[in-house]
Every structure is written in C-alpha cells, then in structure tokens.
Design an enzyme around this catalytic site. Structure first.
Site, PDB file in Angstrom:
ATOM      1  N   ASN A  43       0.809  -1.235   0.000  1.00  0.00           N
ATOM      2  CA  ASN A  43       0.000   0.000   0.000  1.00  0.00           C
ATOM      3  C   ASN A  43       0.836   1.276   0.000  1.00  0.00           C
ATOM      4  OD1 ASN A  43       0.754  -0.389   2.638  1.00  0.00           O
ATOM      5  ND2 ASN A  43      -1.259   0.018   3.510  1.00  0.00           N
ATOM      6  N   GLU A  66       4.233  -3.971  12.443  1.00  0.00           N
ATOM      7  CA  GLU A  66       3.202  -2.951  12.167  1.00  0.00           C
ATOM      8  C   GLU A  66       2.087  -3.671  11.421  1.00  0.00           C
ATOM      9  OE1 GLU A  66       3.221   0.003  13.312  1.00  0.00           O
ATOM     10  OE2 GLU A  66       5.306   0.214  13.939  1.00  0.00           O
ATOM     11  N   CYS A 119      -3.494   1.066   6.760  1.00  0.00           N
ATOM     12  CA  CYS A 119      -3.757   0.512   8.089  1.00  0.00           C
ATOM     13  C   CYS A 119      -4.355   1.584   8.987  1.00  0.00           C
ATOM     14  CB  CYS A 119      -2.461  -0.005   8.686  1.00  0.00           C
ATOM     15  SG  CYS A 119      -1.165   1.231   8.618  1.00  0.00           S
ATOM     16  N   GLU A 147       7.731   2.798  14.779  1.00  0.00           N
ATOM     17  CA  GLU A 147       8.567   3.275  13.671  1.00  0.00           C
ATOM     18  C   GLU A 147       8.502   4.797  13.654  1.00  0.00           C
ATOM     19  OE1 GLU A 147       7.092   0.974  10.217  1.00  0.00           O
ATOM     20  OE2 GLU A 147       8.883  -0.243  10.503  1.00  0.00           O
TER      21      GLU A 147
HETATM   22  P1  NAD Z   1       0.326  -9.058   3.697  1.00  0.00           P
HETATM   23  O1  NAD Z   1       0.491  -9.409   5.132  1.00  0.00           O
HETATM   24  O2  NAD Z   1      -0.433  -9.966   2.840  1.00  0.00           O
HETATM   25  O3  NAD Z   1       1.754  -8.881   3.005  1.00  0.00           O
HETATM   26  C1  NAD Z   1       2.760  -8.048   3.539  1.00  0.00           C
HETATM   27  C2  NAD Z   1       4.108  -8.559   3.081  1.00  0.00           C
HETATM   28  O4  NAD Z   1       4.334  -9.867   3.623  1.00  0.00           O
HETATM   29  C3  NAD Z   1       4.263  -8.693   1.579  1.00  0.00           C
HETATM   30  O5  NAD Z   1       5.593  -8.367   1.235  1.00  0.00           O
HETATM   31  C4  NAD Z   1       4.013 -10.170   1.345  1.00  0.00           C
HETATM   32  O6  NAD Z   1       4.621 -10.651   0.164  1.00  0.00           O
HETATM   33  C5  NAD Z   1       4.677 -10.765   2.576  1.00  0.00           C
HETATM   34  N1  NAD Z   1       4.183 -12.082   2.946  1.00  0.00           N
HETATM   35  C6  NAD Z   1       2.985 -12.640   2.714  1.00  0.00           C
HETATM   36  N2  NAD Z   1       2.923 -13.867   3.275  1.00  0.00           N
HETATM   37  C7  NAD Z   1       4.116 -14.075   3.875  1.00  0.00           C
HETATM   38  C8  NAD Z   1       4.657 -15.149   4.633  1.00  0.00           C
HETATM   39  N3  NAD Z   1       3.977 -16.263   4.884  1.00  0.00           N
HETATM   40  N4  NAD Z   1       5.905 -15.009   5.116  1.00  0.00           N
HETATM   41  C9  NAD Z   1       6.623 -13.903   4.883  1.00  0.00           C
HETATM   42  N5  NAD Z   1       6.158 -12.854   4.180  1.00  0.00           N
HETATM   43  C10 NAD Z   1       4.920 -12.943   3.674  1.00  0.00           C
HETATM   44  O7  NAD Z   1      -0.271  -7.594   3.720  1.00  0.00           O
HETATM   45  P2  NAD Z   1      -0.662  -6.668   2.471  1.00  0.00           P
HETATM   46  O8  NAD Z   1      -1.932  -7.205   1.911  1.00  0.00           O
HETATM   47  O9  NAD Z   1       0.498  -6.465   1.580  1.00  0.00           O
HETATM   48  O10 NAD Z   1      -0.913  -5.277   3.212  1.00  0.00           O
HETATM   49  C11 NAD Z   1      -2.115  -4.972   3.828  1.00  0.00           C
HETATM   50  C12 NAD Z   1      -2.035  -5.133   5.333  1.00  0.00           C
HETATM   51  O11 NAD Z   1      -0.925  -4.408   5.852  1.00  0.00           O
HETATM   52  C13 NAD Z   1      -3.242  -4.578   6.035  1.00  0.00           C
HETATM   53  O12 NAD Z   1      -3.683  -5.450   7.044  1.00  0.00           O
HETATM   54  C14 NAD Z   1      -2.725  -3.289   6.654  1.00  0.00           C
HETATM   55  O13 NAD Z   1      -3.454  -2.849   7.764  1.00  0.00           O
HETATM   56  C15 NAD Z   1      -1.328  -3.631   6.969  1.00  0.00           C
HETATM   57  N6  NAD Z   1      -0.502  -2.428   7.083  1.00  0.00           N
HETATM   58  C16 NAD Z   1      -0.090  -2.043   8.317  1.00  0.00           C
HETATM   59  C17 NAD Z   1       0.651  -0.891   8.466  1.00  0.00           C
HETATM   60  C18 NAD Z   1       1.102  -0.450   9.828  1.00  0.00           C
HETATM   61  O14 NAD Z   1       2.018   0.355   9.888  1.00  0.00           O
HETATM   62  N7  NAD Z   1       0.537  -0.936  10.914  1.00  0.00           N
HETATM   63  C19 NAD Z   1       0.995  -0.138   7.341  1.00  0.00           C
HETATM   64  C20 NAD Z   1       0.570  -0.564   6.079  1.00  0.00           C
HETATM   65  C21 NAD Z   1      -0.187  -1.725   5.975  1.00  0.00           C
END
Ligand code: NAD
Length: 476
Positions: free
Chosen positions: A150, A249, A283, A457
């Site tokens: 995102n 996060e 998020c 962060e």
């Molecule tokens: P996601 O958890 O699907 O993926 C995040 C990252 O993890 C990607 O690089 C993905 O390729 C990797 N990934 C996926 N499965 C994995 C595994 N089994 N092992 C290791 N890495 C793996 O999340 P997304 O769909 O990319 O992002 C959306 C989510 O991120 C939402 O829930 C959002 O709230 C959260 N988010 C949180 C923050 C924060 O600062 N708290 C900021 C941005 C997004």
C-alpha cells in the site's frame, strides 16, 4: 522499467532459479514489468553481502552514517516526481497521493540522519553499591524487512533509514504487487554513498519460504514487518526460534468519533483524509464512523457531497483524485463488505456499485445506518467505503470503539479539549488523531497496541528498534 532484477551486494542479478513474475498496472491491467523472483540461494547471497557490509558500516562514526542518510534525502527530494510516477504505475494511487507518499518516504532519510547522532546512553551511580552504571546502544545485527503494497516507498524507507542510522545492514522483501519502487530506490542509495551489500532487495513469489529461511539464519537479529496481522503472527512464530527482535506494524480497525461539539467542517476535512488517503488502502484508514446522533444528518450530508465530488480514474491523469484499488481481490472484498452491510440494513448514500470497465476501480462510497453486526464493523475494509453509525452516550461510544482486537489509531473530533483529551486517554490505541485525519509523521512514534503490533517506527523509538542496549557495571 529500468530495474527489475534482484539487488544483491550492489549488483543486479537475475536470481538463482531464473524465475520471474509479472507486475500489473491496476488502472489498465497491463503488465508493466517482469521481475526476478528470489529463492533460497539468493537469500544466502544477500545475507553474506549484508554481513560483510555491516562490519565497516557499524564501525563508522554516527556522523558519517548520518551524512549518507542526509544525502539520500536530498537526492530523493530532487526526484519526487520520478518516484511518484512509479508508485502510481504499480500501486494505482493518484498523482497527488503518490507525491505525498514519496515526500513522506524521503523524510525518513532526513529524520534518521538527525537521529543517527543521538543514540544517547547513560552514566550514573548505582544507588546502593556505588558502582557506575554505563548504558550504551549498539547496532542489533542484520535485519530482515518485509513490506506491504500500500505504500511501496514509505514502508521501505521507514525501516531502511532507522536501520542504517543504527549501524545495521538490511535485506528487504517488498510486496510482490509493488516491488518496482524499492528497486528504483537502489541507484539513488548508491549515489548517496550507501556501500555495496548494506541494503539488498529481494522481490519473490515465494515470500513465505524465503523469509522463513532468513529468519532462521543465525546472523539475522531483527525482523521488521509491516502487513496483515495474520502474516505478522506467522513471522512472530518463526522469530521465536532464534528469539529475534521483532517490530510488527499490523492491521487496524480505526474508529472515527465525531462529538456533537465538533467543528463539522474540521470533522469532514479530517474524515476525508482519514478515509480517502491512499483510497482507504491504509492501516490507518478510518474504518468505523461513530457520529453523535445530533449531528449525524449534517455530517453525512457534507461528507457525502465531498465523496461524490471525487474524480475516479487512472492515477497518471493529473485531474484524477482517486485511482483504482491494487488488485481484483481487494476490489471484490470491498464490494462484498458493501453487499453484506446493505443486506443487513445499511443505506447507500453514494457509490456502492462496482464499475464494469477495465481496471480495479471502486467508487467512493458512504453507507449510513450500518448495523453493529455488519462485517465491515469488525474487519478492515481497506477501500473507499465509509461505514457510518450513530451514538448518543460518551461511555458507550468509547466502549464500542475499543471493542476490537486491533489498536492502531483512532480519530476524535470535538472542540471541547478537556473532554477530547479525556476520551483520547481512554481509547486503547497506539495513536489518536485529535481534530486531525492524519497521524503519520517521521518524527512521531508510529505503531499500535493489542493485535495491531509491537514496537514503533519513526521518532526516536524507530532507531532503537534496530539497537541493543548494553549495560556495563564499572568501578574505578
Ligand atoms: P500481507 O500481510 O499480505 O503482506 C505483507 C508482506 O508480507 C508482503 O511483502 C508479502 O509478500 C509478505 N508475505 C505474505 N505472506 C508471507 C509469509 N507467509 N511469510 C513472509 N512474508 C509474507 O499484507 P498486504 O496485503 O500487503 O498489506 C495490507 C495489510 O498491511 C493490512 O492489514 C494493513 O493494515 C497492513 N498495514 C499495516 C501498516 C502499519 O504500519 N501498521 C501499514 C501498512 C499496511
């Protein structure tokens, strides 16, 4: 796209297996790049490079590290349009939003250039024994960074900059939907003076196995993840095997509360930012709107007018306000939240229909009279849908706002500061936006409580996530 290979030890490599995967433009559904997919052998090469690079980097003076980071900020600031364009192409967000992200992303280099020289310790007398207590912070070790789609630039720089400031080397695995921005940043870091091997980028279609392998390498000491709570839990389990320092996060379910004594124009402006920044794919996005019954009609009318006025389209068109969602799954999930809420009694004030044209578009949507049992009240919508409920009692709205496993950010609108601050203190959230729809700031400790995460962060805390505290008990 200029850079689509893996970036290991300052070199572009096709990867051990030669496998690649496609990256799409979500506005046109066209393939814009074929990107190398990292495998275990590539992870090992990156770990070797990072280990070698860190020895010299950690030994440099804080000022020397700071000046490299400062240079990275200068270079990125001079090329914001370039990065904004790549962000729009791979993520879809509209031009102004993408420029906002690029600016925010660059600021982490400036902020942590300033923090690099402030890893202050402590010298004091032990009260009882009379020994001296010396406390110092040292680089924690190699860090594995995993980021979501995102914010393809900012979620990376928010981790890279503090890690480098602390003296660590990193391996970053960007999201498979949006690896291009992070790859495009690497020549800039080289130009800023980042040595070979200190920052390595490994896009991969085998994220799970790749990251798991790295988290079990004894040289790795930190895992910093931004993404969904589900994946965060998996990484925490993996991190337990080597007792790694985790920074997580994770997801959110932000309440936005408008009291009857709020300035409604301020509340609508804040709600637009809190809901529509990055099209709700954040998020920090306001997920549940709690509006006092006395002002609910007026708020809904003003807010709906603003949402209806937004121009939806390809983010590369400068007249467009909001682009597409990142992929078909995200768009379909948003549509399902709306269908569920409407079936349970919600009223559509605007939007609510998936367009049939090319691209993963979904219109800005306002739902009123959303019932408590609607799915969107309990799960992250991650799209441009505002779900409005009403309240009359302050204690009741605080209870409802806190009734979630998440605790990232809440928003409160009230002109009565005494009341507003009392409410903020009772909200179980790591961050609160008070009469503001935006909390993200490189100078502030960003992060959540409960299942929204661990660690912070930005701020001073952001660098300490990549440092270990050492205490020396001394007599002289
Ligand atoms: P996601 O958890 O699907 O993926 C995040 C990252 O993890 C990607 O690089 C993905 O390729 C990797 N990934 C996926 N499965 C994995 C595994 N089994 N092992 C290791 N890495 C793996 O999340 P997304 O769909 O990319 O992002 C959306 C989510 O991120 C939402 O829930 C959002 O709230 C959260 N988010 C949180 C923050 C924060 O600062 N708290 C900021 C941005 C997004």
């Amino acid at each position: 796209m200029d850079h689509t290979d893996l970036y290991i030890d300052g070199q572009w490599r096709a990867g051990a297996t030669g496998e690649r995967f496609d990256v799409l433009n979500p506005a046109t559904e066209d393939i814009i790049a074929s990107v190398a997919s990292a495998d275990i052998a590539d992870a090992d090469a990156a770990l070797d490079a990072a280990e070698a690079a860190m020895k010299d980097w950690a030994a440099r003076t804080p000022r020397a590290r700071s000046e490299v980071l400062r240079k990275a900020w200068e270079l990125m600031t001079a090329r914001l349009d370039h990065f904004a364009h790549i962000i729009t192409l791979e993520n879809g967000k509209a031009g102004a939003d993408a420029l906002g992200e690029a600016t925010y992303a660059a600021e982490f280099f400036r902020w942590f250039a300033e923090e690099a020289v402030r890893a202050d310790g402590l010298l004091t007398h032990a009260p009882a024994s009379g020994a001296r207590i010396l406390v110092q912070h040292k680089p924690a070790g190699l860090a594995v960074l995993v980021t979501p789609w995102n914010y393809p630039a900012a979620m990376g720089t928010r981790k890279i900059a503090p890690a480098l400031a602390a003296g660590c080397a990193v391996i970053i695995k960007p999201a498979s939907e949006t690896p291009l921005t992070m790859l495009a940043l690497m020549p800039l870091l080289e130009e800023a003076g980042v040595p070979k091997g200190l920052v390595n980028v490994l896009p991969s279609k085998r994220s799970g196995a790749l990251v798991d392998h790295m988290l079990h390498d004894p040289r790795v000491r930190v895992v910093s993840f931004t993404g969904s709570t589900g994946v965060g839990r998996k990484l925490l389990h993996a991190a337990a095997d080597q007792v790694l320092k985790p920074a997580m996060e994770l997801g959110g379910n932000a309440p936005l509360i408008v009291f009857e004594d709020a300035d409604l124009d301020v509340a609508v402006e804040g709600a637009m930012l809190a809901k529509m920044r990055n099209l709700g794919e954040a998020c920090t996005a306001a997920n549940r709107f709690y509006i006092h019954a006395d002002v609910a009609d007026a708020f809904t009318a003003k807010f709906t007018a603003r949402m209806t006025a937004l121009k939806v389209g390809d983010g590369t068109d400068p007249t467009v306000d909001v682009g597409p969602l990142v992929n078909a799954d995200t768009r379909d999930k948003v549509a399902a939240f709306v269908a569920d809420a409407v079936a349970k009694g919600a009223k559509i004030e605007c939007g609510g229909e998936t367009p049939q044209n090319t691209g993963f578009f979904y219109p800005p949507t306002v739902l009123s009279h959303v019932p408590e049992n609607a799915d969107c009240v309990h799960d992250e919508i991650f799209g441009p849908v505002a779900a409005i409920q009403t309240f009359t009692d302050q204690d009741d709205v605080i209870r409802r706002a806190n009734a979630t496993e998440y605790g990232l950010v809440a928003y409160v609108f009230s002109e009565n500061m005494k009341r507003a601050l009392q409410v903020c203190e009772r909200l179980e959230y790591g961050m609160v936006g008070l009469n503001r729809g935006l909390v993200s700031d490189p100078a502030a400790p960003f992060g959540g409580v409960k299942q929204s995460g661990l660690g912070r962060e930005g701020g001073h805390e952001g660098m300490l996530e990549f440092m270990e505290t050492q205490y020396i008990s001394a007599s002289w």
